[in-house]
Motif scaffolding. Structure first.
Motif, short mmCIF file in Angstrom:
data_model
loop_
_atom_site.label_atom_id
_atom_site.label_comp_id
_atom_site.label_asym_id
_atom_site.label_seq_id
_atom_site.Cartn_x
_atom_site.Cartn_y
_atom_site.Cartn_z
N ALA A 62 0.66 -1.05 -0.07
CA ALA A 62 0.17 0.03 0.22
C ALA A 62 0.83 1.17 0.03
O ALA A 62 1.83 1.33 0.83
N LEU A 63 0.55 2.00 -0.93
CA LEU A 63 1.22 3.44 -0.76
C LEU A 63 0.16 4.59 -0.30
O LEU A 63 -0.77 4.57 -0.89
N VAL A 64 0.53 5.00 0.91
CA VAL A 64 -0.22 6.24 1.30
C VAL A 64 0.25 7.49 1.08
O VAL A 64 1.40 7.75 1.70
N ILE A 65 -0.29 8.44 0.59
CA ILE A 65 0.22 9.75 0.08
C ILE A 65 -0.86 10.78 1.13
O ILE A 65 -1.93 10.82 0.78
N THR A 66 -0.23 11.66 1.61
CA THR A 66 -0.62 12.78 2.63
C THR A 66 -0.55 13.81 2.08
O THR A 66 0.62 14.35 2.00
N ALA A 94 -2.00 -1.86 -13.35
CA ALA A 94 -1.80 -1.63 -11.80
C ALA A 94 -0.38 -1.82 -11.34
O ALA A 94 0.16 -0.89 -10.60
N ASP A 95 0.60 -2.47 -11.91
CA ASP A 95 1.96 -2.14 -11.85
C ASP A 95 2.56 -0.80 -11.96
O ASP A 95 3.22 -0.33 -11.46
N ALA A 96 2.19 -0.33 -13.29
CA ALA A 96 2.61 0.84 -13.75
C ALA A 96 2.43 1.96 -12.77
O ALA A 96 3.20 2.79 -12.89
N PHE A 97 1.18 2.04 -12.05
CA PHE A 97 0.94 3.04 -11.25
C PHE A 97 1.83 3.18 -9.94
O PHE A 97 2.38 4.08 -9.50
N ALA A 98 2.02 1.68 -9.58
CA ALA A 98 3.13 1.72 -8.35
C ALA A 98 4.59 2.06 -8.77
O ALA A 98 5.41 2.37 -8.01
N ASN A 99 4.88 1.67 -9.83
CA ASN A 99 6.35 2.00 -10.64
C ASN A 99 6.67 3.31 -10.34
O ASN A 99 7.70 3.57 -10.53
N VAL A 105 -3.71 0.56 -3.05
CA VAL A 105 -3.21 -0.94 -2.73
C VAL A 105 -3.20 -1.65 -3.93
O VAL A 105 -4.15 -2.05 -4.74
N LEU A 106 -1.84 -2.66 -3.93
CA LEU A 106 -1.50 -3.32 -5.22
C LEU A 106 -1.41 -4.55 -4.71
O LEU A 106 -0.68 -4.99 -3.61
#
Length: 221
Positions: free
Chosen positions: A107-111, A191-196, A162-163
């Motif tokens: 999970a990437l959490v961006i505030t 889905a991977d491209a966004f996390a990348n 969340v991936l």
């Protein structure tokens, strides 16, 4: 098609009509009564099982949607532009470690520290994909899937990605509110491209990536 319970009721009515005839042997009437009762009980049991199963499925879905909240942090970093902080980021996994290309959920959490329009977020996403070398045809094919996956964000709001299982799920959490799902990416490459954007070795923000995956903390881009 009638529900099973309605069919059972019809069977009970039919058996009563047949058994009311004096010509029907009492043994046959007894057999039909037992059969009808068994059918009704089975129908009730099936209805109970179906209802119970739906409740369990809903509970499991709620647990799956929220489980990232209890995952352990791997690392965190802030993205700045000059003197301005854009956002704080945090990478979470189930065990608190990150292994590249392991297909483990993350999970990437961006505030966010600033107000940013959804359109600007999408433009920034395209810019990062171009930096990573994705082709124009790929990006053009992905854009319809990205529309509406997040709203305009205000200072203090969070976007969560969340991936898991080669699919991506977006959440939006307004300040002092709960996280709500806003969209999903069901194509594995997308889905991977966004996390990348954050986790690829070729990211535009290598020091931020290092901090996210457990290296030294960074407050620079």
């Amino acid at each position: 098609m009638k529900p099973f319970s309605a069919i059972a009721k019809n069977q009970r009515s039919t058996s009563s009509q047949v058994c009311s005839r004096q010509t029907t042997p009492w043994v046959l009437c007894l057999f039909m009564a037992v059969l009808t009762a068994s059918s009704t009980s089975f129908a009730d049991a099936m209805a109970t099982e179906t209802t119970s199963g739906s409740v369990v499925d809903a509970q499991n879905a709620h647990i799956n949607n929220d489980q990232w909240m209890w995952w352990k942090p791997v690392g965190n970093a802030s993205l700045t532009w000059g003197f301005w902080k854009i956002y704080d980021s945090e990478l979470r996994t189930q065990n608190g470690t990150y292994v590249a290309e392991s297909n483990e959920p993350l999970a990437l959490v961006i505030t966010y520290s600033r107000d940013i329009d959804a359109e600007d977020l999408l433009d920034a996403t395209v810019e990062q994909w171009e930096h990573l070398g994705y082709t124009k045809s790929q990006i053009d094919a992905w854009l319809p899937n990205m529309e509406g996956v997040w709203p305009n964000v205000k200072e203090g709001d969070r976007l969560i990605y969340v991936l898991s299982n080669q699919t991506g799920q977006f959440y939006y959490q307004a300040l002092n509110d709960t996280a709500k799902p806003t969209g999903s990416l069901n194509e594995a490459v997308l889905a991977d491209a966004f996390a990348n954007i954050w986790l690829s070795p070729d990211t535009a923000y290598p020091t931020l990536r290092l901090a996210l995956i457990g290296g030294e903390a960074s407050n620079r881009k």
